[in-house]
Design a protein around this motif. Structure first.
Motif, mmCIF file in Angstrom:
data_model
loop_
_atom_site.group_PDB
_atom_site.id
_atom_site.type_symbol
_atom_site.label_atom_id
_atom_site.label_comp_id
_atom_site.label_asym_id
_atom_site.label_seq_id
_atom_site.Cartn_x
_atom_site.Cartn_y
_atom_site.Cartn_z
ATOM 1 N N ARG A 1 0.809 -1.224 0.000
ATOM 2 C CA ARG A 1 0.000 0.000 0.000
ATOM 3 C C ARG A 1 0.842 1.274 0.000
ATOM 4 N N PHE A 2 1.823 1.347 0.849
ATOM 5 C CA PHE A 2 2.512 2.616 1.070
ATOM 6 C C PHE A 2 3.846 2.755 0.359
ATOM 7 N N GLN A 3 4.402 1.675 -0.156
ATOM 8 C CA GLN A 3 5.684 1.773 -0.847
ATOM 9 C C GLN A 3 5.575 1.317 -2.303
ATOM 10 N N ILE A 4 5.085 0.127 -2.519
ATOM 11 C CA ILE A 4 5.109 -0.451 -3.863
ATOM 12 C C ILE A 4 4.128 0.244 -4.804
ATOM 13 N N LEU A 5 2.891 0.471 -4.372
ATOM 14 C CA LEU A 5 1.923 1.131 -5.261
ATOM 15 C C LEU A 5 2.398 2.516 -5.706
ATOM 16 N N PRO A 6 2.885 3.366 -4.789
ATOM 17 C CA PRO A 6 3.418 4.657 -5.259
ATOM 18 C C PRO A 6 4.624 4.507 -6.189
ATOM 19 N N GLU A 7 5.480 3.514 -5.915
ATOM 20 C CA GLU A 7 6.610 3.253 -6.818
ATOM 21 C C GLU A 7 6.109 2.855 -8.196
ATOM 22 N N GLU A 8 5.121 1.976 -8.225
ATOM 23 C CA GLU A 8 4.588 1.506 -9.508
ATOM 24 C C GLU A 8 3.957 2.648 -10.302
ATOM 25 N N GLU A 9 3.261 3.547 -9.612
ATOM 26 C CA GLU A 9 2.676 4.704 -10.295
ATOM 27 C C GLU A 9 3.773 5.571 -10.907
ATOM 28 N N ALA A 10 4.829 5.833 -10.149
ATOM 29 C CA ALA A 10 5.929 6.658 -10.652
ATOM 30 C C ALA A 10 6.635 5.979 -11.821
ATOM 31 N N LEU A 11 6.875 4.680 -11.718
ATOM 32 C CA LEU A 11 7.553 3.963 -12.799
ATOM 33 C C LEU A 11 6.665 3.853 -14.038
ATOM 34 N N SER A 12 5.377 3.761 -13.832
ATOM 35 C CA SER A 12 4.452 3.719 -14.964
ATOM 36 C C SER A 12 4.468 5.044 -15.717
ATOM 37 N N ARG A 13 4.513 6.146 -14.984
ATOM 38 C CA ARG A 13 4.620 7.471 -15.632
ATOM 39 C C ARG A 13 5.942 7.608 -16.373
ATOM 40 N N LEU A 14 7.005 7.076 -15.783
ATOM 41 C CA LEU A 14 8.340 7.224 -16.340
ATOM 42 C C LEU A 14 8.577 6.317 -17.549
ATOM 43 N N PHE A 15 8.139 5.068 -17.461
ATOM 44 C CA PHE A 15 8.452 4.102 -18.507
ATOM 45 C C PHE A 15 7.240 3.665 -19.343
ATOM 46 N N GLY A 16 6.056 4.146 -18.990
ATOM 47 C CA GLY A 16 4.863 3.939 -19.800
ATOM 48 C C GLY A 16 4.508 2.491 -20.064
ATOM 49 N N LYS A 17 4.203 2.204 -21.347
ATOM 50 C CA LYS A 17 3.727 0.876 -21.742
ATOM 51 C C LYS A 17 4.747 -0.221 -21.469
ATOM 52 N N GLU A 18 6.031 0.113 -21.558
ATOM 53 C CA GLU A 18 7.061 -0.896 -21.270
ATOM 54 C C GLU A 18 6.911 -1.402 -19.833
ATOM 55 N N TYR A 19 6.681 -0.491 -18.893
ATOM 56 C CA TYR A 19 6.512 -0.891 -17.498
ATOM 57 C C TYR A 19 5.193 -1.627 -17.296
ATOM 58 N N GLN A 20 4.154 -1.198 -17.949
ATOM 59 C CA GLN A 20 2.857 -1.866 -17.837
ATOM 60 C C GLN A 20 2.942 -3.309 -18.340
ATOM 61 N N ARG A 21 3.629 -3.523 -19.445
ATOM 62 C CA ARG A 21 3.824 -4.889 -19.948
ATOM 63 C C ARG A 21 4.632 -5.721 -18.950
ATOM 64 N N TYR A 22 5.632 -5.105 -18.370
ATOM 65 C CA TYR A 22 6.453 -5.787 -17.367
ATOM 66 C C TYR A 22 5.595 -6.209 -16.169
ATOM 67 N N CYS A 23 4.716 -5.323 -15.714
ATOM 68 C CA CYS A 23 3.852 -5.636 -14.573
ATOM 69 C C CYS A 23 2.906 -6.790 -14.882
ATOM 70 N N ILE A 24 2.458 -6.887 -16.104
ATOM 71 C CA ILE A 24 1.578 -7.985 -16.502
ATOM 72 C C ILE A 24 2.360 -9.306 -16.536
ATOM 73 N N ALA A 25 3.595 -9.251 -16.969
ATOM 74 C CA ALA A 25 4.405 -10.462 -17.151
ATOM 75 C C ALA A 25 5.036 -10.984 -15.863
ATOM 76 N N VAL A 26 5.308 -10.102 -14.892
ATOM 77 C CA VAL A 26 6.069 -10.480 -13.699
ATOM 78 C C VAL A 26 5.273 -10.149 -12.458
ATOM 79 N N ARG A 27 5.233 -11.096 -11.536
ATOM 80 C CA ARG A 27 4.501 -10.903 -10.287
ATOM 81 C C ARG A 27 5.187 -9.886 -9.383
ATOM 82 N N ARG A 28 4.392 -9.311 -8.492
ATOM 83 C CA ARG A 28 4.904 -8.296 -7.579
ATOM 84 C C ARG A 28 5.874 -8.886 -6.555
ATOM 85 N N TRP A 29 5.563 -10.019 -5.965
ATOM 86 C CA TRP A 29 6.401 -10.586 -4.900
ATOM 87 C C TRP A 29 7.114 -11.853 -5.350
#
Length: 150
Positions: free
Chosen positions: A121-149
């Protein structure tokens, strides 16, 4: 991303909470044959995962400061990062699990689960939002392909 408590400090807070719970909760004690081997195995695995994860970041010459993901210069998706998006936090979880086994109180697993919830809630989600803004679709594809933990 708002400045958050550094993850290492979060780990130390949970370690302290687990100690307090173990000392003052009169129920939940357990022990089993091989627990010492499991403790050292978890700590060893944690050390390897943490060191390799840091090595990937240093090799990519990108920031390791989790409070400033917007300063990332490269998206790391190889090595351990092909299997888990957060190997450094996974290594912290393994430390907590080993500590809980060492203390021998079953209720410490609830605090380890609380660590996962807090980090999500307090670390990973904000990181993911920032990385999504920074790397866009590349990061979104990565999130779909690889689990969080794991």
């Amino acid at each position: 991303m708002k400045l958050k408590i550094p993850p290492l400090l979060v780990l130390l807070i949970f370690i302290g909470a687990m100690y307090v719970l173990d000392r003052f909760l009169p129920v939940g004690d357990f022990d089993f044959f091989g627990s010492t081997i499991l403790i050292y195995g978890l700590l060893g695995l944690s050390g390897v995962i943490g060191a390799v994860a840091l090595w990937h970041f240093f090799r990519a010459r990108t920031t390791i400061d989790p409070r400033t993901p917007s300063k990332a210069s490269q998206l790391v998706t190889n090595g351990l990062y092909a299997y888990t998006r957060n190997p450094m936090y996974l290594s912290f979880l393994l430390i907590l699990l080993a500590w809980g086994l060492w203390l021998g109180n079953a209720f410490n697993t609830l605090l380890a689960a609380g660590f996962v919830g807090y980090m999500n809630r307090f670390q990973i989600l904000p990181e993911e939002e920032a990385l999504s803004r920074l790397f866009g679709k590349e990061y979104q594809r990565y999130c779909i392909a690889v689990r969080r933990w794991f």
